[in-house]
Design an enzyme around this catalytic site. Structure first.
Site, PDB file in Angstrom:
ATOM      1  N   GLU A 176      54.313  51.917  48.032  1.00  0.00           N
ATOM      2  CA  GLU A 176      54.045  52.041  46.584  1.00  0.00           C
ATOM      3  C   GLU A 176      53.581  53.451  46.228  1.00  0.00           C
ATOM      4  OE1 GLU A 176      51.431  49.075  44.971  1.00  0.00           O
ATOM      5  OE2 GLU A 176      52.348  47.474  46.119  1.00  0.00           O
TER       6      GLU A 176
ATOM      7  N   HIS B 267      53.090  45.542  40.620  1.00  0.00           N
ATOM      8  CA  HIS B 267      51.749  45.229  41.120  1.00  0.00           C
ATOM      9  C   HIS B 267      50.846  44.725  39.987  1.00  0.00           C
ATOM     10  CE1 HIS B 267      49.093  46.148  44.804  1.00  0.00           C
ATOM     11  NE2 HIS B 267      48.513  45.212  44.081  1.00  0.00           N
TER      12      HIS B 267
ATOM     13  N   ARG C 242      50.201  42.451  50.563  1.00  0.00           N
ATOM     14  CA  ARG C 242      50.324  43.897  50.646  1.00  0.00           C
ATOM     15  C   ARG C 242      51.750  44.212  51.073  1.00  0.00           C
ATOM     16  NH1 ARG C 242      46.828  44.427  47.685  1.00  0.00           N
ATOM     17  NH2 ARG C 242      44.784  45.414  47.956  1.00  0.00           N
TER      18      ARG C 242
ATOM     19  N   ILE D 101      43.130  32.864  48.356  1.00  0.00           N
ATOM     20  CA  ILE D 101      44.283  33.011  47.466  1.00  0.00           C
ATOM     21  C   ILE D 101      45.414  32.065  47.880  1.00  0.00           C
ATOM     22  CG2 ILE D 101      46.088  34.595  46.704  1.00  0.00           C
ATOM     23  CD1 ILE D 101      43.983  36.838  46.842  1.00  0.00           C
TER      24      ILE D 101
ATOM     25  N   ARG E 110      45.703  31.392  61.177  1.00  0.00           N
ATOM     26  CA  ARG E 110      45.051  31.465  62.491  1.00  0.00           C
ATOM     27  C   ARG E 110      44.167  30.263  62.769  1.00  0.00           C
ATOM     28  NH1 ARG E 110      42.484  37.425  62.528  1.00  0.00           N
ATOM     29  NH2 ARG E 110      41.908  36.701  60.445  1.00  0.00           N
TER      30      ARG E 110
END
Length: 316
Positions: free
Chosen positions: A265, A283, A236, A158, A179
């Protein structure tokens, strides 16, 4: 016929495909499973198709013991609501739906970037409230996006899709914190997270949820950002220390924020909702029928493979 619990209403194409394979119980509600419902799901069904918020925690697995269910075919790429290690220890396979969500989520990120930088939310609220008095040269001056520097925190599937849109669509310089080093068809410079915060005009968070990334973005990162910079989160909600973000926005220490996810949420703090320098979406990342159908069919294929004794294609 094996029993399948589907925890929310899905597109009819997905329900039909599930019923061709299983004796389906459809929980036709929009709220997540309660703890008691999660326990019953594992005890009373051979398979479960859960989604965001349906918490299958270590405690749930411990109470159930050896569950009847042998697969949780999660609807969605994120699965931080499932304790995957506990599932494995109790003989339960967990799958997700990567790939199907990539472009839709990247598109929402671009929506938030443009809306936040160009103060579109403020402008619409002004107009709807009947407060617009006509065009003037100094009205709602925002940040011109083209040619700016976008900083990606997370450069997975993404993250790369967002960066690609920024580079090719808006001529942005791409920097990223990840990373591992990534090799892409467009230029992108890897740097430490705190360095990225200092250099980016727009910060986009695109990391998985879970224990490793909980509050990855906190007061320190936000204080390193430039005062004009905009912060975008499509990952998130609990990846960000929401209290620290609200404080940075209230005090004008960053230019603005565009959010599609929230730490608790569906509860969104009133302090956040009151802020004019924010764009807040409910969302909407994958909220398109064809995308939701693709996600559902991917979950069904994971279930089919498991039912036939094969390794599911999207096992996590």
């Amino acid at each position: 016929m094996k029993r399948l619990l589907i925890t929310r209403r899905h597109p009819e194409r997905v329900i039909k495909a599930a019923r061709a394979l299983f004796d389906v119980t459809l929980r036709d509600r929009i709220d997540p499973l309660s703890t008691d419902e999660a326990r019953a799901a594992l005890s009373d069904h051979d398979a479960v198709l859960p989604t965001l918020g349906d918490a299958f925690s270590e405690e749930v697995f411990a109470v159930v013991g050896r569950p009847r269910a042998t697969i949780l075919a999660n609807f969605g790429v994120g699965y931080n609501h499932i304790d995957v290690e506990s599932a494995r220890l109790h003989g339960v396979t967990v799958t997700n739906t990567p790939g199907a969500v990539t472009d839709a989520t990247a598109d929402i990120a671009m929506t938030l970037i443009l809306m936040s930088a160009r103060r579109a939310g403020e402008g619409e609220r002004m107009l709807r409230a009947g407060q617009w008095t006509g065009w003037n040269p100094m009205q709602l001056l925002g940040m011109h996006v083209t040619g700016k520097t976008v900083g990606m925190v997370g450069m997975g599937r993404i993250g790369q899709a967002i960066a690609r849109r920024c580079h090719y669509g808006f001529g942005m310089k791409v920097i990223y914190a990840n990373r591992s080093e990534k090799h892409m068809e467009f230029p992108a410079e890897q740097m430490a997270q705190h360095e990225l915060a200092r250099h980016a005009d727009i910060v986009v968070v695109a990391v998985p949820g879970g224990r490793e990334t909980h509050h990855l973005i906190g007061a320190g990162f936000l204080s390193s950002m430039q005062r004009h910079a905009h912060f975008i989160n499509i990952s998130r909600g609990d990846v960000v220390d929401e209290t620290a973000l609200i404080a940075a926005l209230e005090e004008g220490r960053i230019g603005g924020a565009g959010l599609d996810v929230y730490e608790h949420e569906p509860d969104v703090p009133e302090r956040l909702r009151r802020l004019e320098n924010t764009v807040l979406l409910p969302h909407l990342g994958t909220a398109a029928l064809d995308v939701r159908e693709a996600m559902g069919m991917m979950a069904i294929e994971n279930l089919r493979a498991h039912l036939e004794g094969r390794e599911p294609p999207n096992k996590v």
